[in-house]
Design a protein around this motif. Structure first.
Motif, PDB file in Angstrom:
ATOM      1  N   THR A  72      22.244  -4.387  24.392  1.00  0.00           N
ATOM      2  CA  THR A  72      21.325  -4.181  25.515  1.00  0.00           C
ATOM      3  C   THR A  72      20.426  -5.394  25.694  1.00  0.00           C
ATOM      4  OG1 THR A  72      21.368  -1.796  25.199  1.00  0.00           O
ATOM      5  CG2 THR A  72      19.506  -2.686  26.431  1.00  0.00           C
ATOM      6  N   ARG A  73      19.939  -5.938  24.576  1.00  0.00           N
ATOM      7  CA  ARG A  73      19.078  -7.124  24.638  1.00  0.00           C
ATOM      8  C   ARG A  73      19.842  -8.293  25.241  1.00  0.00           C
ATOM      9  NH1 ARG A  73      18.183 -11.767  22.297  1.00  0.00           N
ATOM     10  NH2 ARG A  73      19.873 -11.514  20.822  1.00  0.00           N
ATOM     11  N   ARG A  74      21.066  -8.520  24.771  1.00  0.00           N
ATOM     12  CA  ARG A  74      21.864  -9.655  25.259  1.00  0.00           C
ATOM     13  C   ARG A  74      22.236  -9.490  26.732  1.00  0.00           C
ATOM     14  NH1 ARG A  74      25.002  -8.842  20.682  1.00  0.00           N
ATOM     15  NH2 ARG A  74      26.666  -8.164  22.054  1.00  0.00           N
ATOM     16  N   ALA A  75      22.512  -8.260  27.145  1.00  0.00           N
ATOM     17  CA  ALA A  75      22.991  -8.022  28.504  1.00  0.00           C
ATOM     18  C   ALA A  75      21.865  -7.889  29.521  1.00  0.00           C
ATOM     19  CB  ALA A  75      23.848  -6.754  28.534  1.00  0.00           C
ATOM     20  N   SER A  76      20.634  -7.826  29.035  1.00  0.00           N
ATOM     21  CA  SER A  76      19.516  -7.651  29.951  1.00  0.00           C
ATOM     22  C   SER A  76      19.437  -8.824  30.923  1.00  0.00           C
ATOM     23  CB  SER A  76      18.210  -7.543  29.165  1.00  0.00           C
ATOM     24  OG  SER A  76      17.123  -7.555  30.064  1.00  0.00           O
ATOM     25  N   GLY A  77      19.212  -8.509  32.164  1.00  0.00           N
ATOM     26  CA  GLY A  77      19.067  -9.555  33.175  1.00  0.00           C
ATOM     27  C   GLY A  77      17.732 -10.269  33.097  1.00  0.00           C
ATOM     28  N   SER A  78      16.818  -9.758  32.299  1.00  0.00           N
ATOM     29  CA  SER A  78      15.467 -10.301  32.232  1.00  0.00           C
ATOM     30  C   SER A  78      15.395 -11.502  31.291  1.00  0.00           C
ATOM     31  CB  SER A  78      14.513  -9.199  31.750  1.00  0.00           C
ATOM     32  OG  SER A  78      13.240  -9.728  31.507  1.00  0.00           O
ATOM     33  N   ALA A  79      14.906 -12.609  31.780  1.00  0.00           N
ATOM     34  CA  ALA A  79      14.772 -13.822  30.958  1.00  0.00           C
ATOM     35  C   ALA A  79      13.775 -13.621  29.822  1.00  0.00           C
ATOM     36  CB  ALA A  79      14.353 -14.996  31.836  1.00  0.00           C
ATOM     37  N   GLU A  80      12.812 -12.703  29.989  1.00  0.00           N
ATOM     38  CA  GLU A  80      11.802 -12.490  28.944  1.00  0.00           C
ATOM     39  C   GLU A  80      12.431 -12.073  27.620  1.00  0.00           C
ATOM     40  OE1 GLU A  80      11.532 -10.778  31.882  1.00  0.00           O
ATOM     41  OE2 GLU A  80       9.581 -11.232  32.756  1.00  0.00           O
ATOM     42  N   HIS A  81      13.548 -11.380  27.673  1.00  0.00           N
ATOM     43  CA  HIS A  81      14.213 -10.927  26.450  1.00  0.00           C
ATOM     44  C   HIS A  81      14.768 -12.100  25.647  1.00  0.00           C
ATOM     45  CE1 HIS A  81      14.201  -6.573  27.124  1.00  0.00           C
ATOM     46  NE2 HIS A  81      14.306  -6.879  28.395  1.00  0.00           N
ATOM     47  N   ARG A  82      14.982 -13.219  26.330  1.00  0.00           N
ATOM     48  CA  ARG A  82      15.644 -14.335  25.665  1.00  0.00           C
ATOM     49  C   ARG A  82      14.706 -15.494  25.339  1.00  0.00           C
ATOM     50  NH1 ARG A  82      19.102 -12.242  29.378  1.00  0.00           N
ATOM     51  NH2 ARG A  82      18.588 -13.745  30.977  1.00  0.00           N
ATOM     52  N   VAL A  83      13.407 -15.341  25.524  1.00  0.00           N
ATOM     53  CA  VAL A  83      12.503 -16.455  25.219  1.00  0.00           C
ATOM     54  C   VAL A  83      12.280 -16.618  23.721  1.00  0.00           C
ATOM     55  CG1 VAL A  83      11.342 -16.377  27.462  1.00  0.00           C
ATOM     56  CG2 VAL A  83      10.355 -15.141  25.523  1.00  0.00           C
ATOM     57  N   LEU A  84      12.676 -15.641  22.934  1.00  0.00           N
ATOM     58  CA  LEU A  84      12.599 -15.704  21.472  1.00  0.00           C
ATOM     59  C   LEU A  84      13.838 -15.084  20.884  1.00  0.00           C
ATOM     60  CD1 LEU A  84       9.005 -14.393  20.640  1.00  0.00           C
ATOM     61  CD2 LEU A  84       9.830 -16.738  20.376  1.00  0.00           C
ATOM     62  N   ASP A  85      14.345 -15.670  19.798  1.00  0.00           N
ATOM     63  CA  ASP A  85      15.421 -14.969  19.103  1.00  0.00           C
ATOM     64  C   ASP A  85      14.809 -13.840  18.288  1.00  0.00           C
ATOM     65  OD1 ASP A  85      14.645 -15.901  16.509  1.00  0.00           O
ATOM     66  OD2 ASP A  85      15.957 -17.633  16.669  1.00  0.00           O
ATOM     67  N   ARG A  86      15.657 -12.960  17.802  1.00  0.00           N
ATOM     68  CA  ARG A  86      15.200 -11.756  17.102  1.00  0.00           C
ATOM     69  C   ARG A  86      14.351 -12.098  15.886  1.00  0.00           C
ATOM     70  NH1 ARG A  86      19.969  -8.234  16.029  1.00  0.00           N
ATOM     71  NH2 ARG A  86      20.542 -10.104  14.952  1.00  0.00           N
ATOM     72  N   ALA A  87      14.770 -13.092  15.099  1.00  0.00           N
ATOM     73  CA  ALA A  87      14.034 -13.455  13.888  1.00  0.00           C
ATOM     74  C   ALA A  87      12.632 -13.962  14.227  1.00  0.00           C
ATOM     75  CB  ALA A  87      14.802 -14.502  13.097  1.00  0.00           C
ATOM     76  N   ALA A  88      12.526 -14.824  15.220  1.00  0.00           N
ATOM     77  CA  ALA A  88      11.223 -15.359  15.610  1.00  0.00           C
ATOM     78  C   ALA A  88      10.313 -14.242  16.118  1.00  0.00           C
ATOM     79  CB  ALA A  88      11.384 -16.440  16.679  1.00  0.00           C
ATOM     80  N   TYR A  89      10.874 -13.320  16.872  1.00  0.00           N
ATOM     81  CA  TYR A  89      10.086 -12.198  17.392  1.00  0.00           C
ATOM     82  C   TYR A  89       9.509 -11.367  16.248  1.00  0.00           C
ATOM     83  CZ  TYR A  89       8.843  -7.964  19.955  1.00  0.00           C
ATOM     84  OH  TYR A  89       8.167  -6.884  20.467  1.00  0.00           O
ATOM     85  N   VAL A  90      10.343 -11.034  15.267  1.00  0.00           N
ATOM     86  CA  VAL A  90       9.891 -10.208  14.142  1.00  0.00           C
ATOM     87  C   VAL A  90       8.814 -10.942  13.337  1.00  0.00           C
ATOM     88  CG1 VAL A  90      10.624  -9.164  11.957  1.00  0.00           C
ATOM     89  CG2 VAL A  90      11.991  -8.837  14.024  1.00  0.00           C
ATOM     90  N   ILE A  91       9.015 -12.225  13.097  1.00  0.00           N
ATOM     91  CA  ILE A  91       8.020 -13.007  12.343  1.00  0.00           C
ATOM     92  C   ILE A  91       6.704 -13.061  13.109  1.00  0.00           C
ATOM     93  CG2 ILE A  91       7.436 -15.344  11.569  1.00  0.00           C
ATOM     94  CD1 ILE A  91      10.429 -15.612  10.738  1.00  0.00           C
ATOM     95  N   LEU A  92       6.762 -13.345  14.392  1.00  0.00           N
ATOM     96  CA  LEU A  92       5.529 -13.410  15.184  1.00  0.00           C
ATOM     97  C   LEU A  92       4.824 -12.065  15.258  1.00  0.00           C
ATOM     98  CD1 LEU A  92       6.709 -15.815  18.005  1.00  0.00           C
ATOM     99  CD2 LEU A  92       4.874 -16.260  16.346  1.00  0.00           C
ATOM    100  N   ARG A  93       5.584 -10.980  15.426  1.00  0.00           N
ATOM    101  CA  ARG A  93       4.965  -9.642  15.449  1.00  0.00           C
ATOM    102  C   ARG A  93       4.233  -9.381  14.143  1.00  0.00           C
ATOM    103  NH1 ARG A  93       6.227  -5.333  19.170  1.00  0.00           N
ATOM    104  NH2 ARG A  93       4.538  -4.418  17.997  1.00  0.00           N
ATOM    105  N   HIS A  94       4.871  -9.721  13.008  1.00  0.00           N
ATOM    106  CA  HIS A  94       4.243  -9.487  11.711  1.00  0.00           C
ATOM    107  C   HIS A  94       2.990 -10.349  11.549  1.00  0.00           C
ATOM    108  CE1 HIS A  94       3.572  -8.630   7.554  1.00  0.00           C
ATOM    109  NE2 HIS A  94       3.598  -9.923   7.302  1.00  0.00           N
ATOM    110  N   LEU A  95       3.071 -11.631  11.870  1.00  0.00           N
ATOM    111  CA  LEU A  95       1.906 -12.510  11.719  1.00  0.00           C
ATOM    112  C   LEU A  95       0.765 -12.096  12.639  1.00  0.00           C
ATOM    113  CD1 LEU A  95       3.664 -15.989  11.428  1.00  0.00           C
ATOM    114  CD2 LEU A  95       2.530 -14.693   9.589  1.00  0.00           C
ATOM    115  N   ASP A  96       1.102 -11.601  13.814  1.00  0.00           N
ATOM    116  CA  ASP A  96       0.073 -11.137  14.752  1.00  0.00           C
ATOM    117  C   ASP A  96      -0.729  -9.983  14.153  1.00  0.00           C
ATOM    118  OD1 ASP A  96      -1.354 -11.033  17.231  1.00  0.00           O
ATOM    119  OD2 ASP A  96      -0.022  -9.425  17.915  1.00  0.00           O
ATOM    120  N   VAL A  97      -0.049  -9.089  13.444  1.00  0.00           N
ATOM    121  CA  VAL A  97      -0.717  -7.928  12.840  1.00  0.00           C
ATOM    122  C   VAL A  97      -1.364  -8.279  11.505  1.00  0.00           C
ATOM    123  CG1 VAL A  97      -0.304  -5.629  11.857  1.00  0.00           C
ATOM    124  CG2 VAL A  97       0.785  -6.264  14.002  1.00  0.00           C
ATOM    125  N   ALA A  98      -0.634  -8.994  10.656  1.00  0.00           N
ATOM    126  CA  ALA A  98      -1.075  -9.225   9.274  1.00  0.00           C
ATOM    127  C   ALA A  98      -1.936 -10.469   9.108  1.00  0.00           C
ATOM    128  CB  ALA A  98       0.138  -9.321   8.353  1.00  0.00           C
TER     129      ALA A  98
END
Length: 159
Positions: free
Chosen positions: A33-59
């Motif tokens: 679903t993420r790959r097939a999404s027509g929205s460019a916002e889904h692709r501005v970060l790869d999955r690993a970068a997103y998870v790392i940033l989410r964690h650093l934002d909270v922790a």
């Protein structure tokens, strides 16, 4: 495994098998679903970068070892991801106040902005996917996924 009174699987084994199948499908459909999404916002970060940033934002800022332990990843894997993210301007390294020989990583404003764009796009996507679900069903799904993730996170890790 079978129970002593029947020749078939016990009900709990059937349920656990269903859970295994649904989790496997969830991971596959989520990525597709993420790959097939027509929205460019889904692709501005790869999955690993997103998870790392989410964690650093909270922790908050952390050294790579703590980040790897929290995300249950090998330190060398996180080091490579962090280096790529630093080259892309998504995170910054600063001296570790607890250990002057080390560094801590923290998200940059650009990293936080891209993470927020992905989070907004994903939230909108899940809103569309779950549009026919009642508020109670959405709340139940959120709670059960939270409990499942907590159970995964607290599971003892082999050494």
């Amino acid at each position: 495994m079978t129970d002593d009174h029947t020749s078939g699987p016990v009900p709990d084994e059937i349920t656990l098998g269903r859970i295994e199948t649904e989790v496997a499908l969830l991971m596959r459909f989520g990525e597709a679903t993420r790959r097939a999404s027509g929205s460019a916002e889904h692709r501005v970060l790869d999955r690993a970068a997103y998870v790392i940033l989410r964690h650093l934002d909270v922790a908050g800022p952390q050294n790579v070892s703590a980040l790897a332990a929290k995300l249950n990843l090998d330190g060398s894997t996180v080091t490579r991801q962090v280096s790529a993210m630093q080259r892309d301007g998504l995170i910054a390294r600063t001296p570790d106040p607890a250990d002057g020989r080390g560094t801590v990583v923290s998200p940059t404003p650009a990293g936080l902005q891209r993470m927020a764009a992905v989070r907004t796009a994903r939230t909108r996507l899940y809103g569309d996917i779950l549009a026919a679900w009642s508020t109670d069903d959405r709340d139940t799904l959120a709670e059960l996924l939270h409990r499942f993730n907590q159970a995964l996170e607290s599971r003892p890790r082999p050494r």
